[in-house]
Design a protein around this motif. Structure first.
Motif, short mmCIF file in Angstrom:
data_model
loop_
_atom_site.label_atom_id
_atom_site.label_comp_id
_atom_site.label_asym_id
_atom_site.label_seq_id
_atom_site.Cartn_x
_atom_site.Cartn_y
_atom_site.Cartn_z
N UNK A 56 -8.13 -2.64 7.10
CA UNK A 56 -9.49 -2.51 6.55
C UNK A 56 -10.52 -2.16 7.62
N UNK A 57 -10.08 -2.01 8.85
CA UNK A 57 -10.95 -1.69 9.99
C UNK A 57 -11.95 -2.81 10.30
N UNK A 58 -11.62 -4.03 9.89
CA UNK A 58 -12.47 -5.15 10.27
C UNK A 58 -12.11 -5.65 11.66
N UNK A 74 -11.86 1.92 1.85
CA UNK A 74 -10.80 0.94 1.64
C UNK A 74 -11.43 -0.35 1.15
N UNK A 76 -11.22 -4.41 -0.23
CA UNK A 76 -10.39 -5.56 0.12
C UNK A 76 -10.75 -6.76 -0.74
N UNK A 78 -10.13 -10.68 -0.65
CA UNK A 78 -9.70 -11.65 0.36
C UNK A 78 -8.94 -12.81 -0.26
N UNK A 82 -14.70 -15.53 -2.28
CA UNK A 82 -15.87 -15.13 -1.49
C UNK A 82 -16.94 -14.45 -2.33
N UNK A 84 -20.64 -14.26 -3.90
CA UNK A 84 -21.92 -14.73 -3.38
C UNK A 84 -22.53 -15.72 -4.37
N UNK A 96 -22.29 -3.71 -4.24
CA UNK A 96 -21.87 -2.56 -3.44
C UNK A 96 -22.67 -1.30 -3.73
N UNK A 143 -15.93 -6.16 -8.22
CA UNK A 143 -16.84 -5.94 -7.10
C UNK A 143 -16.24 -4.95 -6.10
N UNK A 144 -14.91 -5.09 -5.88
CA UNK A 144 -14.25 -4.20 -4.94
C UNK A 144 -14.14 -2.78 -5.48
#
Ligand SMILES: Nc1ncnc2c1ncn2[C@@H]1O[C@H](COP(=O)(O)OP(=O)(O)OP(=O)(O)O)[C@@H](O)[C@H]1O
Ligand SMILES: [Mg+2]
Lengths: 251, 258
Positions: A56-58, A74, A76, A78, A82, A84, A96, A143-144
């Protein structure tokens, strides 16, 4: 169909904390193909979540290279939802679209339609603490997906759910995958879940973590050689001496 | 805003209002009763609620009173603004940079335990007489609840929330605006609310030094004129304004958005 979305060559990952050095994995070679469901299977602590964060490039690899050919975003999901807590379910899903990166998705997607599609429109105005585990998980998926990712990374998305909800959401995941042409990397502990969802299964074992074995489930299925019990046994034999694996093997 | 007001008043149901009223009336009743037993020739006998109430009405119809009230409120506002613009960034630093937190915590806990009024001589040396030292005394007292509550709310911020916004394509600024700010806002607002209460308490004694307006000054003035019923009236005004200030900050700074 078999074009490559992500490729990791000789990847290794270490964490340095004060004088401590944790080697999470080394010599890791992995490819993710477009439009497949790739399952990452392995015991706790073998670096599955770390690997997802890297894709995910985190986070970055310590050594080795990662090549991502797709240019779409990409997404994700988790290990914990998570969500809000100060936003309603619908506002969580919409979030988003507020980011300037996603101005195109804003035109194409409508949060209420997505909530309807995912069967959670009746909780659109509920806050996260008012949602059931299954509802919360659908909200995180919505959300993703609202920002139109081409690939989604799912970190044990169904682990905390009861068996009924889990099996329901597994079917549902297969559906949305087809509908949206998604590439999916899914992490799980659950061998049955892996066998049910996978195009390919990659097994990781710890200390130091490597990829031990790969099964190409969809080509086995296509050639009629797929034997559920045989592969399950193979996986469990390679799983490492964890209590879970021994117990399941004994059954 | 209206929904915030509604929510606030929904919580304080009729029952609470009635009981508060009963409490206030009994308090004044006991006060009046005590006054009955005080020798009429003693100065103390001028501190009764009835004299105080009539002086209160007199004061409320005098322009001069409003000059003092305005002066006091202005000092609160300016002092609080200084406290906010220094306290919030300080809190962010404390909450974000572990090393800064570790090195500074002892110093700040030490400074926090010093009554703001102890700084008076220094404030006067630094800023001379007038409004500036009062601003300084208010700010130096009000900064701690703001900074510490801000830092704490950042400590409670779930790191995962930031990973989520990042994977959703947020820039660092967007992550700040959409995640860090709403997540820390309730803590910051709580700090400001506590600070306003503290500022109001610091204000009165701070105004007893080198200024010629404001409610603190007015208390000394009534004393010098031997107008004790006016003194009681001034105390009543201070109490009522403090109460209004507290309710206002509660309503305005309510952390619920919905
Ligand atoms: N940020 C970090 N700093 C230091 N060590 C870490 C960090 N993240 C993970 N690790 C270590 O890396 C190893 C792999 O962790 P990871 O979370 O990737 O495992 P996992 O396979 O996802 O486990 P699980 O199945 O329990 O979720 C663990 O030993 C963990 O302690
Ligand atoms: Mg994990």
């Amino acid at each position: 169909m078999d074009s490559i979305a992500v490729k990791i060559d000789n990847g290794s990952k270490e964490y340095f904390k004060k004088s401590n050095r944790t080697k999470v994995f080394e010599d890791l070679n992995l490819e993710v193909r477009n439009n497949e469901i790739l399952i990452l299977l392995g015991p706790s602590g073998c670096g599955k979540s770390t690997l997802l964060r890297i894709i995910a490039k985190l986070e970055k690899l310590t050594t080795g290279t990662i090549t991502e050919t797709g240019n779409s975003q990409i997404g994700m999901v988790f290990q914990e939802p998570l969500l809000y807590p100060w936003l309603t379910a619908e506002e969580n899903v919409q979030l988003g679209l507020d980011f300037s990166n996603n101005s195109k998705a804003k035109v194409d997607n409508n949060s209420i339609e997505l909530l309807k599609e995912f069967g959670i429109d009746q909780v659109a105005n509920s806050f996260p603490n008012e949602l059931s585990g299954g509802q919360a998980q659908r909200v995180t998926f919505a959300r993703t997906l609202i920002v139109d990712p081409g690939m989604i990374l799912l970190d044990e998305p169904f682990a905390a759910l009861d068996p009924n909800t889990r099996s329901h959401l597994q079917d549902w995941l297969l559906e949305i995958k087809e509908k949206r042409n998604l590439t999916i990397v899914l992490v799980t502990h659950d061998v049955e879940e892996a066998l049910r969802l996978a195009d390919r299964i990659v097994l990781m074992c710890p200390n130091p973590s490597k990829i031990t074995k790969t099964w190409d489930i969809s080509s086995l299925k296509n050639s009629g050689e797929f034997d559920h019990n045989k592969i399950k046994k193979e996986i469990l034999q390679n799983y490492g001496p964890t209590p879970l694996a021994l117990e399941e093997l004994a059954q | 805003m209206t929904s915030t007001l509604k929510k606030y008043f929904e919580i304080s149901s009729i029952k609470i209002i009635v009981l508060s009223f009963v409490g206030l009336v009994s308090f004044v009743g006991i006060w009046a009763l005590v006054m009955v037993f005080i020798d009429k020739s003693s100065i103390l006998s001028q501190f009764g609620p009835i004299d105080g109430a009539s002086a209160f009405w007199d004061l409320m119809t005098t322009d001069e009173t409003y000059i003092h009230i305005t002066a006091s409120l202005k000092r609160i506002v300016v002092g609080m603004l200084f406290a906010i613009v220094t306290g919030v960034p300080l809190g962010f630093l404390l909450g974000t940079i572990k090393l800064f937190e570790l090195t500074s915590t002892a110093v700040f806990q030490f400074l926090r335990m010093i009554s703001p009024l102890s700084w008076t001589p220094l404030a006067i040396i630094l800023f001379g007489v007038g409004d500036s030292p009062v601003y300084f005394l208010i700010a130096i007292g009000a900064i701690w609840p703001i900074a510490l509550n801000t830092a704490e709310s950042i400590g409670r911020l779930n790191r995962g929330w930031l990973l989520v916004s990042k994977t959703l394509g947020a820039s660092p600024f967007e992550s700040f605006r959409k995640v860090v700010w709403p997540a820390t806002r309730p803590g910051i607002l709580l700090g400001i609310r506590l600070a306003v209460g503290l500022a109001w308490i610091i204000l009165v004694p701070a105004e007893m030094l080198g200024v010629d307006s404001g409610l603190g000054y007015y208390i000394l003035d009534t004393r010098d004129r031997f107008e004790y019923s006016e003194l009681i009236a001034a105390i009543i005004i201070i109490g009522i304004l403090g109460l209004i200030l507290d309710i206002l900050t509660r309503v305005l700074l309510s952390s619920r958005q919905h």
